[in-house]
Motif scaffolding. Structure first.
Motif, mmCIF file in Angstrom:
data_model
loop_
_atom_site.group_PDB
_atom_site.id
_atom_site.type_symbol
_atom_site.label_atom_id
_atom_site.label_comp_id
_atom_site.label_asym_id
_atom_site.label_seq_id
_atom_site.Cartn_x
_atom_site.Cartn_y
_atom_site.Cartn_z
ATOM 1 N N ARG A 58 13.790 7.246 -4.265
ATOM 2 C CA ARG A 58 12.265 7.741 -3.990
ATOM 3 C C ARG A 58 12.462 7.570 -2.538
ATOM 4 N NH1 ARG A 58 6.357 5.762 -5.748
ATOM 5 N NH2 ARG A 58 5.060 7.046 -4.576
ATOM 6 N N SER A 59 11.740 8.455 -1.614
ATOM 7 C CA SER A 59 11.536 8.549 -0.308
ATOM 8 C C SER A 59 10.629 7.329 0.123
ATOM 9 C CB SER A 59 10.935 9.781 0.286
ATOM 10 O OG SER A 59 10.737 9.681 1.486
ATOM 11 N N PRO A 60 11.171 6.300 1.057
ATOM 12 C CA PRO A 60 10.154 5.352 1.436
ATOM 13 C C PRO A 60 8.937 5.565 2.538
ATOM 14 C CG PRO A 60 12.044 5.299 2.916
ATOM 15 C CD PRO A 60 12.256 6.470 1.711
ATOM 16 N N TYR A 235 4.637 7.063 11.632
ATOM 17 C CA TYR A 235 4.517 5.858 12.201
ATOM 18 C C TYR A 235 5.171 4.882 11.082
ATOM 19 C CZ TYR A 235 0.669 5.145 9.190
ATOM 20 O OH TYR A 235 -0.112 5.084 7.717
ATOM 21 N N LYS A 236 5.519 3.879 11.640
ATOM 22 C CA LYS A 236 6.134 2.767 10.735
ATOM 23 C C LYS A 236 5.126 1.540 10.459
ATOM 24 C CE LYS A 236 11.224 3.515 11.819
ATOM 25 N NZ LYS A 236 12.297 2.773 12.061
ATOM 26 N N LEU A 237 5.208 0.919 9.258
ATOM 27 C CA LEU A 237 4.568 -0.144 9.245
ATOM 28 C C LEU A 237 4.873 -1.479 9.799
ATOM 29 C CD1 LEU A 237 3.967 0.401 5.074
ATOM 30 C CD2 LEU A 237 2.420 1.068 6.899
ATOM 31 N N THR A 245 10.830 0.531 -0.559
ATOM 32 C CA THR A 245 10.094 1.746 -1.191
ATOM 33 C C THR A 245 8.902 1.985 -0.150
ATOM 34 O OG1 THR A 245 8.427 0.198 -2.605
ATOM 35 C CG2 THR A 245 10.677 1.002 -3.459
ATOM 36 N N SER A 246 8.582 1.342 0.826
ATOM 37 C CA SER A 246 7.533 1.665 1.602
ATOM 38 C C SER A 246 7.959 1.315 2.969
ATOM 39 C CB SER A 246 6.214 0.980 1.294
ATOM 40 O OG SER A 246 5.234 1.338 1.984
ATOM 41 N N VAL A 247 8.424 2.164 4.183
ATOM 42 C CA VAL A 247 8.577 2.105 5.287
ATOM 43 C C VAL A 247 7.448 2.547 6.302
ATOM 44 C CG1 VAL A 247 10.239 2.630 7.304
ATOM 45 C CG2 VAL A 247 11.009 2.132 4.875
#
Length: 299
Positions: A58-60, A235-237, A245-247
């Motif tokens: 899945r796309s991050p 933007y990045k976290l 899974t979350s960038v």
């Protein structure tokens, strides 16, 4: 004797084991194109490979849609000194090169008839009565226009009191305004264009409409300019909040124009602001503002 010699090779082939016979047949090109291997080991290996194969990752990146809602100028901007001088020059040139209108010609004719009447020139009674009536009607028409002009009160161009209310769409009537909404991003509250997270099964255009409908202002009505986004911001976290899974997030911007029949906010709304392009720089981050100012329409 010859029959025995011809039967000998056939006998040797017939004495071969069945497995050896088919293994030799499988190595031929014709056999590979026509017959399937009798062993199902390859089929089992294929099924096992499909079970062990990992699913498509899945796309991050989190997909989001935002709306750049603008209120176009309501009145024309004030003229500069150079523009005022040029406007006066054009008016003077138009006056010098213009011809008399029908009403001005009628006034001259009435004035000439009045002069001739006062000079006791010979005229028919019927003609005098008609001309006197024409003069009265022309003067009455001008008096009516003058009365309407004195009672006319144009809308004020100066809206200093309304300009102080940032949540009102009736401020800065000669400028173009953009709607900002206070939204929760992580643990912080930021001023951003109205945005919402994309949901499976909907288009980004529908996500942008949902972001606008989720505002606490039901009187806002907008016309979207097309079905495709006009910009994107990524933007990045923070590193501590990132995972496999979350960038970060990708925000797709859509343009919309406030409809003219939308009423101004009757009560202040602390969660909304209407700002011009200069004021946006005080509330938006530089990287975000750099993407937004590319598609903002400003006079």
């Amino acid at each position: 004797m010859s029959q025995k010699k011809m039967a000998a090779p056939c006998a040797r082939v017939a004495s071969w084991p069945l497995l050896r016979y088919f293994s030799r047949f499988e190595r031929t090109t014709i056999a590979n194109s026509v017959f399937r291997p009798f062993s199902n080991s390859s089929l089992r290996r294929s099924n096992l490979r499909n079970k062990l194969a990992p699913e498509t990752p899945r796309s991050p990146w989190t997909l989001m849609a935002a709306v750049c809602l603008q209120r176009p100028p309501v009145i024309s901007a004030d003229l500069s000194l150079v523009e005022q001088r040029f406007a006066r020059l054009m008016q003077q040139m138009e006056l010098e090169k213009s011809i008399l209108s029908e009403h001005e010609l009628r006034l001259l004719e009435d004035a000439e008839r009045l002069r001739r009447k006062q000079a006791d020139e010979d005229e028919d009674d019927d003609d005098d009565e008609r001309k006197e009536q024409d003069i009265v009607l022309t003067q009455d028409l001008e008096d009516e226009w003058e009365r309407k002009f004195k009672t006319f009160r144009p809308a004020p161009r100066n809206t200093d009191d309304a300009d102080k209310d940032l949540s009102s769409s009736g401020r800065l009537l000669s400028d173009s305004l953009v709607l900002l909404a206070e939204q929760q991003v992580g643990s912080d509250k930021l001023w951003l264009l109205p945005q919402a997270q994309w949901r499976p099964g909907e288009t980004l255009r529908h996500t942008a409409q949902r972001a606008l409908d989720s505002l606490a202002e039901p009187t806002i009505k907008a016309n979207f300019l097309g079905q495709a986004p006009c910009g994107v911001y990524k933007y990045k976290l923070p590193k501590a909040a990132r995972s496999d899974t979350s960038v970060g997030a990708k925000i797709f911007f859509f343009k919309a124009i406030l409809t003219p029949d939308t009423p101004t906010n009757a009560e202040p709304n602390a969660a909304l602001m209407w700002l011009n392009k200069r004021e946006l720089q005080r509330f938006l981050k530089p990287a975000y503002m750099m993407k937004v100012e590319r598609f903002i329409l400003s006079p």
